[in-house]
Design an enzyme around this catalytic site. Structure first.
Site, short mmCIF file in Angstrom:
data_model
loop_
_atom_site.label_atom_id
_atom_site.label_comp_id
_atom_site.label_asym_id
_atom_site.label_seq_id
_atom_site.Cartn_x
_atom_site.Cartn_y
_atom_site.Cartn_z
CG HIS A 142 -1.92 1.04 1.31
ND1 HIS A 142 -2.15 1.78 2.44
CD2 HIS A 142 -2.79 1.51 0.37
CE1 HIS A 142 -3.12 2.64 2.22
NE2 HIS A 142 -3.53 2.50 0.98
CG HIS A 194 -3.51 8.87 -0.30
ND1 HIS A 194 -4.19 9.65 0.61
CD2 HIS A 194 -4.33 7.85 -0.60
CE1 HIS A 194 -5.36 9.12 0.86
NE2 HIS A 194 -5.49 8.02 0.13
#
Length: 256
Positions: free
Chosen positions: A16, A62
Site C-alpha cells: 500500500h 495520495h
C-alpha cells in the site's frame, strides 16, 4: 482469460503506497524510496495514487494537498513538479508515474486515479506498460476516462470496480441473482474493497464465491493485522493490500 497483470501465484501482497520499513527515517509513502523498499522486500505488486502537478506531470501521491506529508497546505495541482521534487527530496524522493514504470520494470502497479484532471494523462502513461498495470478509482467515470485514454494509446490495463460498480455488486450478491452479479462485474478484473464499510459487511464467503464464479479476483484493503490476514486468506481472498508488506509475506510464506 486472466489479464497478464495477474501472475499465476496467489495470494497477492499489494504494498500500500509502497513500503516504509519500521526503521526507516524521514521516509514517507508513495516515494521513490518506498517503492524501492517494496521491491527490495520481494513484493511484486504496489498500490499507489495519481495526481497531476501544476505543470501537468502525473505525480504518485495520495493526498490532495501537502499538509499531512510536508506541513504545506497547497494542493498538489497548484505546485509545479520541480518544486514538489524539492519538497520531497528529504522525504524519500518524489516520483512521477512514468519514472516509476521505467525505474521498476518488474513491479506491477495498482493505480488509483485521485483527480479528474489526471485521468487522461494516467491512461496515456500506462499504455506502453498495460500488461503490468491495474487502473482503478473510487469514481467509475474517472476510471473509464483513464481506461479509454490507455486503449486509445494502444494499451489495455486491468481494472477494478469503482464505488458505483461495487455498490451494484453488493446489492446483486444480496439478491442472489446470477445475472445481476455478472452485470456488476462486466469488464472488471478485480474487486478491491474494505472488509466492512461501517456496519455493512462487504467481504463474506458468499461474496467471494460469487465474484470467483465470474472469474474475478477479490482484494481487501487495508489489512495490517496478521490474524486478519490469515482469516481473510482462509476465506479465499486473492490479495491483501497492506502497509506491512513484510508481515504479509511472512503470513503467506514468502514473497508474492
Amino acid at each position: 482469460m486472466m489479464h497478464p497483470y495477474f501472475d499465476p501465484e496467489r495470494p497477492r501482497v499489494l504494498a500500500h503506497r509502497g513500503f516504509v520499513p519500521p526503521d526507516a527515517e524521514n521516509i514517507v509513502e508513495n516515494t521513490f524510496a518506498a517503492f524501492a523498499a517494496a521491491h527490495a522486500a520481494g513484493v511484486r505488486y504496489v498500490e499507489s495514487d495519481c495526481h497531476l502537478s501544476a505543470d501537468g506531470a502525473v505525480i504518485l501521491f495520495h493526498d490532495t494537498d501537502l499538509t499531512r506529508v510536508a506541513g504545506d497546505p497547497r494542493r498538489i495541482s497548484d505546485v509545479p513538479r520541480r518544486e514538489l521534487e524539492k519538497i520531497m527530496a528529504e522525504r524519500g524522493g518524489l516520483i512521477t508515474l512514468p519514472q516509476a514504470l521505467e525505474a521498476f520494470p518488474t513491479l506491477r502497479f495498482n493505480l488509483d486515479v485521485k483527480a479528474d484532471d489526471a485521468a487522461t494523462a494516467v491512461g496515456e502513461a500506462v499504455a506502453p506498460h498495460a500488461d503490468r498495470v491495474l487502473v482503478t478509482s473510487f469514481s467509475d467515470r474517472r476510471r473509464m476516462l483513464a481506461l479509454r485514454a490507455a486503449r486509445a494509446a494502444g494499451g489495455d490495463p486491468a481494472t477494478s470496480a469503482g464505488t458505483v460498480r461495487t455498490i451494484a455488486l453488493v446489492v446483486a450478491v444480496a439478491s442472489g441473482v446470477p445475472w445481476l452479479i455478472r452485470r456488476a462485474l462486466r469488464g472488471i478484473d478485480a474487486v478491491q474493497v474494505p472488509e466492512r464499510r461501517g456496519p455493512l459487511r462487504i467481504v463474506s464467503p458468499r461474496m467471494i464465491r460469487a465474484v470467483h464464479r465470474s472469474g474475478v479476483e477479490v482484494h481487501v484493503w487495508t489489512v495490517n493485522d496478521a490474524d486478519d490476514m490469515k482469516r481473510l486468506l482462509a476465506a479465499g481472498v486473492d490479495g491483501l493490500v497492506t502497509d506491512h508488506a513484510d508481515r504479509a509475506q511472512l503470513v503467506i510464506g514468502g514473497p508474492r
